[in-house]
Write a protein that holds these residues in place. Sequence first.
Motif, mmCIF file in Angstrom:
data_model
loop_
_atom_site.group_PDB
_atom_site.id
_atom_site.type_symbol
_atom_site.label_atom_id
_atom_site.label_comp_id
_atom_site.label_asym_id
_atom_site.label_seq_id
_atom_site.Cartn_x
_atom_site.Cartn_y
_atom_site.Cartn_z
ATOM 1 N N THR A 143 0.810 -1.226 0.000
ATOM 2 C CA THR A 143 0.000 0.000 0.000
ATOM 3 C C THR A 143 0.843 1.276 0.000
ATOM 4 O O THR A 143 0.310 2.367 -0.218
ATOM 5 C CB THR A 143 -0.948 0.046 1.219
ATOM 6 N N LEU A 144 2.145 1.154 0.249
ATOM 7 C CA LEU A 144 2.990 2.329 0.429
ATOM 8 C C LEU A 144 3.003 3.298 -0.745
ATOM 9 O O LEU A 144 2.893 4.509 -0.530
ATOM 10 C CB LEU A 144 4.418 1.916 0.768
ATOM 11 N N PRO A 145 3.144 2.845 -2.000
ATOM 12 C CA PRO A 145 3.206 3.832 -3.084
ATOM 13 C C PRO A 145 1.981 4.748 -3.158
ATOM 14 O O PRO A 145 2.107 5.910 -3.551
ATOM 15 C CB PRO A 145 3.333 2.973 -4.347
ATOM 16 N N GLY A 146 0.838 4.290 -2.739
ATOM 17 C CA GLY A 146 -0.365 5.111 -2.761
ATOM 18 C C GLY A 146 -0.472 6.096 -1.611
ATOM 19 O O GLY A 146 -1.383 6.926 -1.585
ATOM 20 N N LEU A 147 0.449 6.014 -0.654
ATOM 21 C CA LEU A 147 0.397 6.874 0.529
ATOM 22 C C LEU A 147 1.470 7.956 0.542
ATOM 23 O O LEU A 147 1.501 8.787 1.441
ATOM 24 C CB LEU A 147 0.537 6.007 1.793
ATOM 25 N N ILE A 148 2.364 7.933 -0.448
ATOM 26 C CA ILE A 148 3.504 8.843 -0.480
ATOM 27 C C ILE A 148 3.280 9.939 -1.521
ATOM 28 O O ILE A 148 2.521 9.741 -2.468
ATOM 29 C CB ILE A 148 4.805 8.037 -0.776
ATOM 30 N N VAL A 149 3.955 11.062 -1.355
ATOM 31 C CA VAL A 149 3.859 12.145 -2.338
ATOM 32 C C VAL A 149 4.306 11.619 -3.703
ATOM 33 O O VAL A 149 5.155 10.733 -3.795
ATOM 34 C CB VAL A 149 4.692 13.380 -1.922
ATOM 35 N N SER A 150 3.735 12.162 -4.751
ATOM 36 C CA SER A 150 3.929 11.608 -6.097
ATOM 37 C C SER A 150 5.382 11.584 -6.551
ATOM 38 O O SER A 150 5.803 10.653 -7.224
ATOM 39 C CB SER A 150 3.067 12.358 -7.109
ATOM 40 N N PHE A 151 6.190 12.574 -6.187
ATOM 41 C CA PHE A 151 7.565 12.584 -6.684
ATOM 42 C C PHE A 151 8.434 11.503 -6.046
ATOM 43 O O PHE A 151 9.489 11.161 -6.570
ATOM 44 C CB PHE A 151 8.208 13.971 -6.555
ATOM 45 N N LYS A 152 8.002 10.925 -4.912
ATOM 46 C CA LYS A 152 8.733 9.824 -4.290
ATOM 47 C C LYS A 152 8.153 8.456 -4.666
ATOM 48 O O LYS A 152 8.730 7.423 -4.318
ATOM 49 C CB LYS A 152 8.707 9.947 -2.764
ATOM 50 N N ARG A 153 7.038 8.439 -5.354
ATOM 51 C CA ARG A 153 6.334 7.182 -5.629
ATOM 52 C C ARG A 153 7.195 6.149 -6.367
ATOM 53 O O ARG A 153 7.205 4.973 -5.976
ATOM 54 C CB ARG A 153 5.039 7.461 -6.391
ATOM 55 N N PRO A 154 7.950 6.516 -7.416
ATOM 56 C CA PRO A 154 8.779 5.488 -8.080
ATOM 57 C C PRO A 154 9.803 4.844 -7.143
ATOM 58 O O PRO A 154 10.078 3.645 -7.250
ATOM 59 C CB PRO A 154 9.464 6.258 -9.211
ATOM 60 N N VAL A 155 10.353 5.604 -6.217
ATOM 61 C CA VAL A 155 11.286 5.036 -5.243
ATOM 62 C C VAL A 155 10.549 4.032 -4.368
ATOM 63 O O VAL A 155 11.038 2.915 -4.126
ATOM 64 C CB VAL A 155 11.952 6.140 -4.392
ATOM 65 N N TYR A 156 9.370 4.381 -3.896
ATOM 66 C CA TYR A 156 8.616 3.470 -3.036
ATOM 67 C C TYR A 156 8.178 2.219 -3.795
ATOM 68 O O TYR A 156 8.140 1.120 -3.231
ATOM 69 C CB TYR A 156 7.431 4.200 -2.396
ATOM 70 N N GLU A 157 7.872 2.351 -5.066
ATOM 71 C CA GLU A 157 7.547 1.169 -5.866
ATOM 72 C C GLU A 157 8.754 0.239 -5.954
ATOM 73 O O GLU A 157 8.622 -0.982 -5.856
ATOM 74 C CB GLU A 157 7.072 1.593 -7.259
#
Length: 170
Positions: A143-157
């Motif tokens: 669920t983490l990528p959906g909870l983070i600011v968009s510019f950090k999303r690829p890192v969380y993925e």
Amino acid sequence: MTKDELPYRRNVGAAVFNRAGEVFLGRRKKRRGGMELVAGHEWQMPQGGIDEGEAPLEAARRELFEETNISHVALLAEAPDWLSYDLPPEALAGRWKGRYRGQTQKWFAFRFEGDDSEIDIDRPGGGAFEPEFEAWRWAPLETLPGLIVSFKRPVYEAVVAAFKNLIARP
């Protein structure tokens, strides 16, 4: 110097898994680093800069303690690659005063071996550090990528992909 010529700030991140296979998340304070947070996307795992002469694993353990008071952890894995993100233009002049274009991060996965009572985001590091988070919770890794600011999303993925096999499935 243009944004693309600026260096990345070296940083570490800590994915802390509880006994149920969920990961620790902190909700960032309302305004940090010169930018407003987007409601619903202010959650993140502990992360922070690497001090001069400090090894990334040492920095990850230190940052985890400084942000959450967590010290009872065992290393599970290290992400194979450094992961980078660029700050949005409105944040470049904020916290780092235009010295960095974003961050490059080395991520570590830890098993939490303490009790939830060890977690203290109001007095992190035994009260020695200013709180970074205003709330915390355990959440499923995916669920983490959906909870983070968009510019950090690829890192969380990429973090999810690197650590998803660590979770014990029934």
